[in-house]
Design a protein around this motif. Structure first.
Motif, short mmCIF file in Angstrom:
data_model
loop_
_atom_site.label_atom_id
_atom_site.label_comp_id
_atom_site.label_asym_id
_atom_site.label_seq_id
_atom_site.Cartn_x
_atom_site.Cartn_y
_atom_site.Cartn_z
N GLU A 155 0.87 -1.20 0.00
CA GLU A 155 0.00 0.00 0.00
C GLU A 155 0.89 1.23 0.00
O GLU A 155 1.81 1.34 0.82
CB GLU A 155 -0.91 0.02 1.24
CG GLU A 155 -1.78 1.27 1.26
CD GLU A 155 -2.72 1.36 2.47
OE1 GLU A 155 -2.72 0.41 3.29
OE2 GLU A 155 -3.43 2.37 2.59
N ASN B 91 -4.36 4.81 -2.11
CA ASN B 91 -5.54 5.44 -1.48
C ASN B 91 -6.08 6.57 -2.36
O ASN B 91 -5.31 7.37 -2.89
CB ASN B 91 -5.18 6.02 -0.12
CG ASN B 91 -4.81 4.94 0.87
OD1 ASN B 91 -5.66 4.25 1.39
ND2 ASN B 91 -3.51 4.78 1.09
N GLU C 81 -7.92 2.17 -3.00
CA GLU C 81 -8.61 2.09 -1.72
C GLU C 81 -9.52 3.29 -1.55
O GLU C 81 -9.09 4.43 -1.68
CB GLU C 81 -7.58 2.05 -0.58
CG GLU C 81 -6.71 0.82 -0.63
CD GLU C 81 -5.86 0.65 0.62
OE1 GLU C 81 -6.13 1.34 1.63
OE2 GLU C 81 -4.93 -0.17 0.56
N ASP D 108 -11.70 0.67 2.30
CA ASP D 108 -10.75 0.91 3.39
C ASP D 108 -11.48 1.18 4.69
O ASP D 108 -12.65 1.60 4.68
CB ASP D 108 -9.89 2.14 3.00
CG ASP D 108 -8.55 2.13 3.69
OD1 ASP D 108 -8.29 1.21 4.48
OD2 ASP D 108 -7.75 3.06 3.41
N LYS E 134 -11.18 -3.95 3.66
CA LYS E 134 -10.09 -3.89 4.63
C LYS E 134 -10.68 -3.59 5.99
O LYS E 134 -11.28 -2.53 6.22
CB LYS E 134 -9.10 -2.78 4.23
CG LYS E 134 -8.33 -3.12 2.97
CD LYS E 134 -7.32 -2.01 2.62
CE LYS E 134 -6.01 -2.25 3.32
NZ LYS E 134 -4.98 -1.28 2.87
N GLU F 191 -6.27 -4.94 8.75
CA GLU F 191 -5.28 -3.86 8.85
C GLU F 191 -4.76 -3.77 10.26
O GLU F 191 -5.47 -4.12 11.20
CB GLU F 191 -5.95 -2.52 8.52
CG GLU F 191 -6.00 -2.17 7.07
CD GLU F 191 -6.49 -0.73 6.89
OE1 GLU F 191 -5.92 -0.02 6.05
OE2 GLU F 191 -7.44 -0.34 7.61
#
Ligand code: C2E
Ligand code: CA
Ligand code: CA
Length: 938
Positions: free
Chosen positions: A697, A757, A789, A818, A839, A875
């Motif tokens: 990420e 992201n 994300e 996310d 996530k 996460e």
């Protein structure tokens, strides 16, 4: 005298009249003088001729007598007995008056020999023979004339006796006192001259100009048988002017005196005429300067008097007209400066009364908003001040009818007695009135009522009649209406009817100043609706407008006084509390508002829920300038929003500091992007089952702050999202991430995907899918090698972003949800949107495995996702226990410090290698790389 004449001669008329006067006097004077001189001269000449005649005659006679007496003596001597030539000659020679004596034989030869003596002519010879005397004359050798008396001696010889000229002319000087005397013989020889004789005078014929002559013949024929002599008298021509006797000076003096006299006379006359003219001129000039003073002690009974009187009459009228005009222009000025009806009428009514010579003026105005009401503004000339405004609630219809009916006829006594409106005027002695209708757009808006204590006075000189004034008043009222509506437009918000920022600022400014001056405490509330935009977006703008109107009503309910509320812009309102006992009462008001706005608002049958965030400042402690206070309240309002909305917060100094920090941060971000200060770190995402399958990420880093190694993205990313900076920054992140992925691939690092992201702001950019596409293309990546994300808030935007998400997914790019579990966390979202990965948020993982609730929730998420065919990533996995629990419930892909911290790009190849080398260990229970050894790398 000199001083008074000077302006007179400066005047053109003065000069012209004086000139004419003098000319008209001078012409006859000159003619008369010329004639007189002529007459005088003729008289003088004739007198002088007479005188000359007398002179020549007397002189001639005297001369003849002298010659005669000389001849008598000679005759006596010659004819004496026994006289001989010699004795005679001797005796004669002894005579006193004899100059010389010569005896000549009368023969011609002898005479020829003796040329010195003149020869007698034939007649004389005959006379000599007859013993008579003759007179001969000649020019002597010396150049002097010689006169001889010739007599025949007894011997027959001739005796030439030369007469002494001294004797002969002895009395010539006595005669020639004023004139010249010239004696000439028969041959024209000048024998003698005496007195004034011109130098080269020869004879009378050749007399120079300006001389006159008279002559007389001395007849010598009878006694001396000789040609006559001639005596001439000459004198300069006699003339009045030529006379050297001073009459010339008299004449000049006389003429001058006459001219002076005439000049003085004419000036006196002119001054008499010019004075009134001058006064009239000055008065005219004064009129031009609006000075209508009349003439003082005007006493002319002539045409000037008439002129002055009519002039005075005219200025009188002008004065009235000017004052009428002045009044009208004053009204215009008033309209421009003080558009309040009271102040206009306060000035206008007394002037009207003066202009119309009436005893009272009343203006009746029907209330436009309510049918049954009217107001009356009265002015009574005897009181010389306006009466208090009367509110009329009864008989309005009757009054209206009266206005419509009688205008402008005198109001009937019956009507006047019936209507209470006229009562005060009647009480003041008014018995006659006229009523003039005031109208606007053909509607009777009121009336002008003019009352007289006696008879109605005729039309005034001003040229302005009551009807004119009524028209004017109608225009004023229409203007006022217009300017009132303009005023409303300029000062009020048309949607809510509340004040706008402009007029509120004025009010608030003076309230702040007053609080400061009197030591009071006040508060300013800044209110912003929390979900207003959503109402606009979902229900349309007219619903938004309706909602704002209801909000305004509720605010008015809470505050009580609308003048303290303003709509500043959009969904922002300000509330002024000019005087409060303490900050607490401001808080109470704010809370009242918040509670009131929490009630659902129904617009067009649809229910809306909004809340309000309120920032509060207290003055003068938070600031003494309105702008300062508004800014502070705004800051406090944002803090209230940040703190979770639907609440009120007082402004605190640190908010200001936070804001300043934030501003600094914002400018710093821009500079950082320009100067390539941003960088990316990468955190591994590891799948335990999938053969050590590795993704990373991308996490942005801003490593340029003084004290800390970087500014946390948790701080600056939300700010960048708010101010839109996330769009360029996000673009840079995406391209850098893809570029880095391509480089790793080129280095042979085996990575399955890179996860980037993206915030809502980015996704709402219409060009986002295209920029994704171009990033993929430029780095040569396949779609499935990229994962985007997004947070749940993206899904809350619903339909708006669904298209974008579908487009992204269509490129093969995976979408990861996310921070799942923190927001609305509705599983229905996951179903309807093309989400590939969920996530689970760190806040759940953190609680594992000791918290039962968290365990259950995590488990159900995993089960459900499995059911929906979505992959799950946990996460923030930090401990072995967490990993074990997750594996037990079916989540084998994890991200967290346990497997790897975010690290620089250069560290990823080593990490991947280590991970791969540990892959054979997959068989046992803990089939992941030794966490500690890997996690340290960040
Ligand atoms: P996020 O997307 O949830 O990112 C994961 C965050 O959790 C990262 O913090 C990461 O360092 C942290 N983290 C990962 N594993 C652990 C762990 O085991 N324990 C703990 N305590 N923390 C862990 P980071 O980098 O500070 O980022 C914070 C947030 O900032 C991100 O949350 C994300 O919302 C945002 N952000 C970071 N980078 C970007 C970016 O490139 N674009 C966008 N739009 N947002 C980003
Ligand atoms: Ca993330
Ligand atoms: Ca996250």
């Amino acid at each position: 005298m000199q001083k008074r004449q000077a302006p007179l001669l400066k005047s053109r008329i003065g000069r012209r009249v004086v000139g004419l006067f003098i000319l008209s006097a001078l012409v006859p004077l000159c003619l008369c003088t010329g004639f007189l001189i002529e007459q005088f001269d003729a008289q003088i000449i004739s007198t002088s001729r007479h005188n000359l005649d007398d002179l020549v005659r007397s002189f001639g006679i005297s001369l003849l007598a002298r010659l005669g007496s000389a001849d008598d003596v000679l005759k006596v001597i010659v004819s004496a007995p026994r006289a001989t030539d010699d004795s005679i000659e001797d005796s004669v020679a002894k005579l006193l008056w004899v100059r010389s004596v010569r005896r000549v034989a009368p023969r011609s030869a002898e005479l020829a020999r003796d040329q010195a003596l003149p020869r007698p002519d034939a007649r004389q010879l005959l006379a000599l023979k007859m013993a008579r005397s003759v007179v001969v004359s000649q020019l002597g050798e010396s150049g002097n004339p010689q006169i001889f008396v010739v007599r025949t001696l007894p011997s027959g010889a001739w005796l030439y006796t030369e007469i002494s000229s001294t004797w002969l002319w002895s009395d010539a000087r006595d005669f020639a006192t004023d004139a010249g005397l010239i004696v000439s013989d028969g041959n024209g020889l000048t024998l003698d001259s005496a007195g004034k004789v011109p130098v080269n005078f020869r004879n009378a014929a050749a007399l120079p100009h300006g001389w006159t002559s008279r002559s007389w013949e001395i007849f010598l024929g009878s006694r001396f048988s000789s040609p006559s002599w001639r005596v001439a008298a000459i004198s300069p021509q006699a003339s009045l002017l030529a006379y050297n006797n001073g009459s010339y000076l008299y004449l000049i003096a006389f003429a001058l005196l006459t001219i002076l006299l005439i000049a003085w006379l004419s000036m006196t006359v002119i001054r008499r005429q010019l004075h009134p003219l001058d006064l009239l001129t000055k008065a005219t000039k004064r009129v031009a300067q609006r000075d209508f003073e009349s003439f003082d002690n005007m006493s002319w009974n002539d045409e000037f008097g008439d002129l002055a009187r009519s002039f005075q009459e005219m200025t009188g009228k002008l004065k009235v007209q000017f004052s009428a005009l002045e009044m009208l222009s004053e009204v215009d000025r008033l309209l421009l400066h003080a558009p309040a009806l009271e102040s206009i009428l306060g000035t206008l009514l007394p002037r009207m009364a003066a202009l119309l010579h009436c005893d009272c003026v009343s203006v009746l105005l029907f209330d436009p908003d309510s049918d049954g009401h009217a107001r009356a503004y009265d002015y009574d000339a005897s009181e010389a001040q306006p009466r208090p405004i009367r509110r009329i609630a009864a008989e309005v219809a009757a009054l209206k009818a009266e206005c419509e009916r009688t205008s402008p006829a005198p109001i009937g006594a019956a009507a006047a007695a019936r209507l209470a409106y006229f009562a005060p005027s009647a009480a003041a002695g008014v018995n006659t009135a006229r009523i003039y209708k005031l109208e606007h757009n053909d509607h009777c808006t009121g009336a002008l009522c003019v009352g007289y204590a006696g008879d109605v006075v005729g039309p005034p000189d001003s040229g302005v009649s009551a009807a004119d004034l009524a028209d004017r008043l109608s225009v004023i009222l229409a203007n006022l209406k217009q300017s009132e509506s303009l005023h409303r437009q300029a000062n009020y918000d048309l949607l809510t009817g509340l004040q706008n920022r402009h007029s509120f600022s004025d009010r608030a400014r003076s309230a702040v100043a007053a609080a400061q001056e009197h030591g009071l405490l006040g508060a300013l509330l800044y209110l912003d609706l929390d979900q207003f935009k959503r109402v606009n977006d979902t229900a349309g703008h007219s619903a938004g407008d309706g909602l704002l109107r209801i909000v305004a009503e509720r605010l008015a309910e809470c505050i009580g006084d609308v003048r303290r509320i303003a709509r500043l812009a959009g969904d922002e309102f300000a509330i002024l509390l000019p005087s409060i006992p303490g900050p607490d009462s401001a808080r109470q008001v704010a809370e009242r508002i918040i509670v009131s706005l929490q009630r659902p608002i129904v617009v067009d049958g649809r229910e809306h829920h909004v809340s309000a965030s309120i920032g509060m400042t207290v003055f003068p402690s938070d600031g003494t300038q309105l702008e300062e206070l508004l800014r502070a309240s705004d800051i406090a309002m944002y803090q209230a929003k940040d703190a979770g909305r639907g609440r009120a917060m007082f402004f605190q100094a640190e908010m200001q500091r936070n804001l300043e920090d934030r501003l600094k941060l914002e400018t710093g971000m821009h500079r950082a992007l320009q100067n390539h200060h941003f960088t990316l770190h990468f955190q591994p995402i590891v799948s335990e089952t999938d053969d050590g399958c590795l993704g990373v990420e991308a996490l942005v880093r801003w490593p340029n702050r003084d004290h800390s190694p970087w500014v946390s993205p948790a701080v600056f990313v939300p700010i960048a999202e708010e101010n839109g900076f996330i769009v360029p920054l996000g673009d840079w992140i995406l391209r850098s991430a893809c570029g880095q992925f391509a480089r790793w691939r080129a280095e042979g690092v085996k990575l399955h995907y890179i996860s980037v992201n993206a915030s809502v702001r980015q996704l709402r950019e219409p060009g986002f899918p295209a920029s994704l596409m171009s990033a993929l293309r430029d780095s040569g990546m396949r779609g499935e090698e990229l994962q985007i994300e997004i947070t749940e808030s993206v899904l809350a935007h619903g339909a708006e972003l669904q298209r974008t998400l579908i487009e992204i997914s269509a490129m093969g790019v995976r979408l990861a949800l996310d921070d799942f579990g923190t927001g609305y966390s509705s599983l229905s979202y996951i179903r309807t949107f093309p989400i590939d990965v969920v996530k689970i948020d760190r806040s759940f993982v953190m609680e594992l495995p000791h918290d039962q609730a968290a365990c259950r929730l995590t488990e159900s998420i995993i089960v459900m996702c499995a059911a929906l065919g979505k992959k799950v990533v946990a996460e923030g996995v930090e401990t072995e226990a967490q990993r074990r629990f997750l594996r037990q419930v079916g989540c084998t892909t994890i991200q967290g410090y346990l497997v790897g911290r975010p690290m620089e790009a250069a560290d990823i190849p080593g990490f991947a290698r280590r991970l791969r080398s540990m892959a054979p260990a997959t068989g046992d229970d803990d089939g992941v790389p030794a966490p500690q050894s890997v996690a340290r790398s960040a």
